[in-house]
Design an enzyme around this catalytic site. Sequence first.
Site, PDB file in Angstrom:
ATOM      1  CB  THR A 127     -10.366  15.520  -5.414  1.00  0.00           C
ATOM      2  OG1 THR A 127     -11.404  14.842  -6.121  1.00  0.00           O
ATOM      3  CG2 THR A 127     -10.967  16.057  -4.119  1.00  0.00           C
ATOM      4  CE1 TYR A 153     -10.375  12.285  -1.541  1.00  0.00           C
ATOM      5  CE2 TYR A 153     -11.986  12.387  -3.323  1.00  0.00           C
ATOM      6  CZ  TYR A 153     -10.668  12.430  -2.893  1.00  0.00           C
ATOM      7  OH  TYR A 153      -9.649  12.617  -3.801  1.00  0.00           O
TER       8      TYR A 153
END
Length: 347
Positions: A127, A153
């Site tokens: 990501t 995250y």
Amino acid sequence: MQKFLFTGASGYIGSHTAFCFLTQRQDYQIVIYDNLSTGFRQNYEYLASIFGERVRFVQGNVGDTHTLSSLMECERFSAVVHFAASLIVSESVALPLTYYQNNTLNTTLLIDLCIKHGINTFIFSSTAAVYGEPDISLVPVSESTPLNPINPYGASKMMSERVLMDTHRAYGQFNYAILRYFNVAGASSANTREILQSARGLGQRSQNATHLIKVACECACGAREGMSVFGRDYESKDGTCVRDYIHVDDLASAHLSALTYLEREGKSEVFNVGYGHGYSVLEVIEMVKKVSGVDFSVVDSARRAGDPAILIADNAKICALTDWKPRFDDLAYIIKSAYEWERAQRG
């Protein structure tokens, strides 16, 4: 016939990538391994209705090493494509241990099993959150931009990247491709009107979505009363955040291009996957209204913590080293596919 293990591929990106692999390569078979915590059995069933026995489903957790080890022993996979992860930023702040366990520990266990079973090709779903809030002078961000995640995250993904890199250094034959996704949106370009009317096809099924395009399309469909713009005082052209939005089919094809690169070059790489330009929150909302013909309610809200002003990919590396060629770099098309999908889900 090559066989691949796709973890978490009953979800949004994984199911589109499986569709891409099976469509483009007639000699590929895929086993989807998913616990269905955020995935949907409908996605697998749609794939099976088209590709038959070339795609199979096994329900299980990535942390269940006994089941996974037995599966690897029986199936003899050529590669692993790893999608299974937790991915909601706000949830990661509230439940950091869950994210480090699912995203980092389970990925490490999966890599360990690959080494034990001689699976030497690994494609990892990462990501742009690993970059955190890059200085505006560093945008578009390249793969060499310093990593500085600002939430669990992003940090959990960064740690998994490091595990892959260190494993590659220790075991020379083990190669990886790390794909750092930017803002993924849209629904399958193969969704015809007939497919959507029969409640089939592929798109973003997730509930309680936080992605801007999906939220705006839900507003246009009447599933939400309205939406918020989180901050209008950013250093951007209209004061709202700017993001690089990529159609899910182009992201899916990037995985196939990365695999082809690994097979050809035998060299591990990290690739940003985006279009190299961005749109502001207000531009996206106006395009959703234009495409849908619906003028829904939009209110101003305070900034959200951790939202960088501008986050755009420098995609020169994947374009130069692989055969990846984006086909759907058109905001109106991305939104049209997402809107038609949302409308079909509501009958």
